[in-house]
Design an enzyme around this catalytic site. Sequence first.
Site, PDB file in Angstrom:
ATOM      1  N   GLU A  83     -63.179 -50.533  46.670  1.00 49.67           N
ATOM      2  CA  GLU A  83     -64.141 -49.756  45.864  1.00 49.67           C
ATOM      3  C   GLU A  83     -65.033 -50.657  45.014  1.00 49.67           C
ATOM      4  O   GLU A  83     -66.192 -50.348  44.757  1.00 49.67           O
ATOM      5  CB  GLU A  83     -63.396 -48.772  44.958  1.00 49.67           C
ATOM      6  CG  GLU A  83     -62.760 -47.594  45.676  1.00 49.67           C
ATOM      7  CD  GLU A  83     -61.382 -47.884  46.243  1.00 49.67           C
ATOM      8  OE1 GLU A  83     -60.968 -49.067  46.325  1.00 49.67           O
ATOM      9  OE2 GLU A  83     -60.695 -46.914  46.622  1.00 49.67           O
TER      10      GLU A  83
ATOM     11  N   GLY B  31     -59.490 -44.778  49.511  1.00 50.78           N
ATOM     12  CA  GLY B  31     -58.774 -43.513  49.488  1.00 50.78           C
ATOM     13  C   GLY B  31     -57.711 -43.435  50.577  1.00 50.78           C
ATOM     14  O   GLY B  31     -56.747 -42.673  50.453  1.00 50.78           O
TER      15      GLY B  31
ATOM     16  N   GLU C  81     -54.769 -45.098  49.098  1.00 50.41           N
ATOM     17  CA  GLU C  81     -54.285 -44.211  48.022  1.00 50.41           C
ATOM     18  C   GLU C  81     -53.507 -43.036  48.614  1.00 50.41           C
ATOM     19  O   GLU C  81     -52.483 -42.623  48.076  1.00 50.41           O
ATOM     20  CB  GLU C  81     -55.458 -43.716  47.169  1.00 50.41           C
ATOM     21  CG  GLU C  81     -56.044 -44.837  46.300  1.00 50.41           C
ATOM     22  CD  GLU C  81     -57.292 -44.399  45.545  1.00 50.41           C
ATOM     23  OE1 GLU C  81     -58.259 -43.999  46.217  1.00 50.41           O
ATOM     24  OE2 GLU C  81     -57.299 -44.454  44.313  1.00 50.41           O
TER      25      GLU C  81
END
Length: 694
Positions: free
Chosen positions: A128, A105, A108
């Site tokens: 992930e 994240g 991201e």
Amino acid sequence: MAKITEVVDMEKQGGVAVIMINNPPVNALSVGVRKGMVDGMKAAGGDDSVKAVVIACGGRTFIAGADITEFGKAPQEPGLDVAFDLIENSAKPVIAAMHGTALGGGLETAMVCHYRVSTPSAKFGQPEVNLGLIPGAGGTQRLPRIVGVQKAIDLCAGGGQIGVEEALKEGLIDEMIEGDLVAGAVAFAKKVIAEGRPLRKIRDRNEKIEAAKGKAEIFAEARKAYGKSKRGFEAPQANIDAVEAAVNQSFEDGIKKERELFMKLMTGSQSAAQRHVFFAERECAKIPDVPADTPQLPVNKVGIIGAGTMGGGIAMNCANVGIPVKIMEVNQQLLDKGLGVCRRNYENTASRGRITMDDVEKRMSLIKGTLTLDDFADVDMVIEAVYENMDLKKEIFAKLDKICKPGAILGSNTSGLNINEIASATSRPESVIGLHFFSPANVMRLLEVVRGEKTAKNVIATSMAFGRRIQKIPALVGVCQGFVGNRMLRQRGRETQKMILEGALPQQIDKVIFDFGFAMGPFAMSDLSGLDIGWKRGESKGETLRDRLCEAGRLGQKTNAGYYDYQPGSRTPIPSPLVEKMIKDYAAEKNIPQRAITDDEILEKSLYPMINEGAQILEEGIAIRPSDIDVIWIYGYNWPIYRGGPMFYADLVGLKKIYDKMLEFQAREGDIWKPSALLEKLAKEGKGFKDFRR
Ligand SMILES: NC(=O)c1ccc[n+]([C@@H]2O[C@H](COP(=O)([O-])OP(=O)(O)OC[C@H]3O[C@@H](n4cnc5c(N)ncnc54)[C@H](O)[C@@H]3O)[C@@H](O)[C@H]2O)c1
């Protein structure tokens, strides 16, 4: 610096608003961080004096991922998508300033910013997949648009990281900042404003994915490669599906596909298993009666006895992290042979580019040979790895007691002998402990630390810390025959041996275990280790099938024949008609009725007795927690991570189902199948091992 939430501050530097995240230890994207980003972006948007925004983190790293403690719980507002919308659609340029590891994240978040800068040592990745997932916030859709399809597949399906050099080359970051990161990012932001640079959105960029459109073969090839290197894992395949969607669908549809795949994995058993293992590994370090602050003993010099299969590997583990080792053998020839194997192993690693020849010399210089135990007077820890023989071990420990300094830890690598009995040969049983490594000792991650009746707490704490220092995963167990791992393995061995005499073939059983996810089945495994472990030619009377195979010179891979045949120089097992005949003859001689055995029965009979033994081990307090048993099987026996370990798997199957099956086998085959009291209790209460509390 104005506080926005408990974990996010904002400060204006000239016309640049710096949103600073401080959520130790790794600035995970918890609800406070998400809210801080949302409120910070809103405040910056509404403030005319702000012309650009920098998002940065305090502490040792940029956002290193999602807050995985929130996984599986009710979602808390605001969601990450709200923050991302505000950032990506901001009318003012937003710059991510990254240091440490921008992962998951974190990366991201950086990819919804318009520009990205980082320190020279920063690392980037989408790990992930290692938790059985795909990036769930646009990572699979934006990453290929910056770094291209192949690199995006490697990062998402492989879970690796790249450094700044590659990130600059691929365009993942716009500038590397030497010196103060935030000051550099603010200067970069001012440049963006001054030059009127555009608000670049990665989602709108298609130039790097254009060439792969409609080329199904690129993805088919990747699926095949990951199907091999990550056999049985669903997540790498889903990551490839998501990147393919990025290439062939609109950004909006790609995001929908990513969400769909993410939710499927998140609610499936594989990711649950992988997340369980992640936490189980950390939990394993905790020992209820040995608190984390227990004082430790220094371990600066280690002595190893025996330079055989295990001793050499253990010495390498120490040298790898800079601990000097003395290794003792009975004669110069065996000592030279053992040291030669260490050197060859290191040289092989160097030839694969994983270490340099300089490292080889440095590590070898830390391993010194000796022919006398007298040289162990100054070592802080001894690890004995001689033959598995109680009398020999006791003789050695009695000598160590006289030679070693007070307080030195006296460890034994025994696979299953009684540590209390070994300790009784010394006047200091409190210093004696089992340090059970797994073969090959320089590769396998597990270390079973065996606590004797009298082992002192600081000896346990030091041994666990030593295990972590040499990059193992230590699990504390108690004294019993075979400790946790081998004791459970014996149950599987007993049943698989029985089944080949009743009509299943070694290759049928091995295939079931291989398909379950193990690297190999029990018979291929026996061939690899050697059928003659613990077998003596002079004493063998052909009583067991193993005796007969050994008597026929079929000792396993080393003789190109065991349960299977092998072509010289090859490790590929070939089913052997001769062995089939030997099995049938043996069964006929012993009047064992033959029947067809289904794959389901093979799996149940291989795994359920292990699970039952695991329950017995918990009942006896030999293992602290069910999850410790899972860690032992994953890191010591290659249990497939995506099945979470035997105790996690048992909960998935349902203890009632396992219990009922055990009763069915018990009625048919006798009390060897009697369920343990703990299994019975949990099954009857409708509970799982996850509910077990001591
Ligand atoms: N091989 C495995 O897979 C494995 C796995 C875990 C634990 N273990 C345990 O590790 C121990 C060693 O096993 P291994 O497979 O390395 O055996 P090995 O036969 O390969 O090596 C044992 C070495 O000890 C040396 N030795 C014997 N007596 C000695 C003495 N008095 N002083 C110094 N050296 C002496 C021998 O010369 C030999 O080189 C055993 O207790 C075994 O149960 C083995």
